[in-house]
Design an enzyme around this catalytic site. Sequence first.
Site, PDB file in Angstrom:
ATOM      1  N   ASN A 387       0.825  -1.193   0.000  1.00  0.00           N
ATOM      2  CA  ASN A 387       0.000   0.000   0.000  1.00  0.00           C
ATOM      3  C   ASN A 387       0.872   1.261   0.000  1.00  0.00           C
ATOM      4  O   ASN A 387       1.011   1.928  -1.020  1.00  0.00           O
ATOM      5  CB  ASN A 387      -0.940  -0.023   1.209  1.00  0.00           C
ATOM      6  CG  ASN A 387      -1.996   1.048   1.138  1.00  0.00           C
ATOM      7  OD1 ASN A 387      -1.881   2.002   0.372  1.00  0.00           O
ATOM      8  ND2 ASN A 387      -3.041   0.917   1.938  1.00  0.00           N
ATOM      9  N   ASP A 388       1.502   1.556   1.124  1.00  0.00           N
ATOM     10  CA  ASP A 388       2.266   2.792   1.221  1.00  0.00           C
ATOM     11  C   ASP A 388       3.412   2.867   0.217  1.00  0.00           C
ATOM     12  O   ASP A 388       3.731   3.941  -0.280  1.00  0.00           O
ATOM     13  CB  ASP A 388       2.821   2.956   2.643  1.00  0.00           C
ATOM     14  CG  ASP A 388       1.694   3.134   3.650  1.00  0.00           C
ATOM     15  OD1 ASP A 388       0.619   3.605   3.233  1.00  0.00           O
ATOM     16  OD2 ASP A 388       1.892   2.805   4.830  1.00  0.00           O
ATOM     17  N   VAL A 389       4.036   1.725  -0.101  1.00  0.00           N
ATOM     18  CA  VAL A 389       5.206   1.754  -0.980  1.00  0.00           C
ATOM     19  C   VAL A 389       4.843   2.006  -2.433  1.00  0.00           C
ATOM     20  O   VAL A 389       5.713   2.172  -3.272  1.00  0.00           O
ATOM     21  CB  VAL A 389       6.043   0.454  -0.886  1.00  0.00           C
ATOM     22  CG1 VAL A 389       6.575   0.277   0.518  1.00  0.00           C
ATOM     23  CG2 VAL A 389       5.245  -0.750  -1.327  1.00  0.00           C
ATOM     24  N   VAL A 390       3.528   2.032  -2.767  1.00  0.00           N
ATOM     25  CA  VAL A 390       3.110   2.365  -4.134  1.00  0.00           C
ATOM     26  C   VAL A 390       2.197   3.588  -4.125  1.00  0.00           C
ATOM     27  O   VAL A 390       1.526   3.873  -5.107  1.00  0.00           O
ATOM     28  CB  VAL A 390       2.375   1.190  -4.817  1.00  0.00           C
ATOM     29  CG1 VAL A 390       3.325   0.030  -5.064  1.00  0.00           C
ATOM     30  CG2 VAL A 390       1.181   0.730  -4.001  1.00  0.00           C
ATOM     31  N   ASN A 391       2.155   4.311  -3.009  1.00  0.00           N
ATOM     32  CA  ASN A 391       1.235   5.439  -2.883  1.00  0.00           C
ATOM     33  C   ASN A 391       1.780   6.677  -3.607  1.00  0.00           C
ATOM     34  O   ASN A 391       2.788   7.245  -3.192  1.00  0.00           O
ATOM     35  CB  ASN A 391       1.028   5.767  -1.405  1.00  0.00           C
ATOM     36  CG  ASN A 391      -0.107   6.736  -1.185  1.00  0.00           C
ATOM     37  OD1 ASN A 391      -0.486   7.461  -2.097  1.00  0.00           O
ATOM     38  ND2 ASN A 391      -0.643   6.741   0.020  1.00  0.00           N
TER      39      ASN A 391
END
Lengths: 461, 99
Positions: A387-391
């Site tokens: 999630n966060d690493v592709v935000n």
Amino acid sequence: MSVTIQLAYLLAAFLFALGLKLMSSPETARWGNLASACAMLLTVVVTLLHTEVVEYQWILVGIVIGSAIGSLAATRLQLTEMPELVALFNGFGGGASLLVGWEAYHRQPLQDPLGAATILLAVVIGGVTFSGSLVAWGKLKEIGWRSFRLSRPLLFPGQQAINFLLLAFLCLGGVLYGLDSAESQTLFLVLVALAFLIGIMVVVPIGGADMPVVISLLNSYSGLAACAAGFVIFNNILIVAGALVGASGLILTNIMCKAMNRSLTNVLFSGFGAVAGKGGKKTHGEPRPISAEDAYFVLEAARSVVFVPGYGLAVAQAQHAVMELGELLEDNGCEVRYAVHPVAGRMPGHMNVLLAEANVSYDLLVEIDDVNPNMETVDVCVVIGANDVVNPAARDDAESSIYGMPIIEVDRARVVIVLKRSMAAGFAGIENPLFYKDNTRMLFGDAKSSLNAVLGEFKRS
Amino acid sequence: MSGDLIFLMFILMLAVFLGLELISKVPATLHTPLMSGSNAISGITLVGALLAAGAADSTPLSIGLGTAAVTLATINVVGGYLVTQRMLSMFKKKRGDRK
């Protein structure tokens, strides 16, 4: 200490360094580990020949119990439980150094200030590592009681002040102990307890997404504790090996912090998620769901696919399903790669080990800088439990709390398929605009069953 | 005594530099095995534990502390190396054997 023992230690130091050098490539890494293990064996055997070692029965007891537990844990455990195991082993290393320091003090309570200082260092670093690692282990194990969950960052008002106070007490107590070590037996025990307490307090406020940093840091501490123990017993091999581990942990900590665009102090003193709620534009629009059948059609037509695994992959144990899908796609003439973000998962390299377990060839695993520059040429990005690493907010939205963090820019690919359980907010509680982009399709459900559904479509055709 | 200490500090400084140089060359894909492997190395404190548990004329507390230290360090060493080997044996390149 006899010359033979010293020469053997010299050889061991060489083998330890050689072992780390061989870790620079997956092809030679196994030999590296073997060299390191031989160094350890050599060190232990010659130490047993030391003239000061005269009683063997207790050593035997310790080694038999330790070997039994160690080998059972290492061979029986699921590889998905790796982060927990590493955390626990870190703690044991620290605990052993603590005990070595304690024993040295008990044997010779009258120490000059310098001797007292080294003992205190071994005991304090060892104690912090031990209790901190146990808390980290509990967080990774998701231990909880009723509504209390250890894995959540635990923050309360005045936390920093309390930590500062504990540290001040420790320093003050340390000085008093150093000045009069022979008469400070009780004070010593208080200091041990303080070290335990500080270890707990340091790790308790840390959130799950920050675990890679903490584990790396504790890894470093376990090395430093061994180093300090080396100064206590004036033994150079402990210092060399401990310093190598300390350096290794420091580098990993640094890499993890950079990958999150945060400083170490920021990670340690502000629980992620607690500060993340603020900021970030509200995203408008509706996510577009996709069925497994349609996902199959998209993937079947793709010439280039990049999988982006995250912690969700580990939770769903979907690594084998991903590998199977990847192989089918390759047979279909498609170029398949796996883009791994440095902080994906719960420890450095977590995703790489999972994919290696599923037999994914390691040369298919690529890093951020390998995949971002030519993202436009990628037909489909499949985001699995990340999630966060592709935000994209980390790149576009200066208001967002993760702004500036390097991400895998999947939104620049032609199509993005996101495998996700539901639209519930992610770990950090940050909106992810990726889910609302025109080229994004959401495949809802458990990652493993979703992948198996797509696999089923492939096999039917 | 302080001469010895200075000498050990030299060793420490050089070993830290060596460690930083060596580790910075380890690729990201091997970070977990690196961690568990270096973790096993930190079990080197076993040397101190052996000296403590094997010393002559020990009090019961000394024996207890020494034996516990040997146990913990051995778990660290044996478990660490075994699990690292187990992980590393999975890192395979298998382009060639696929049809």
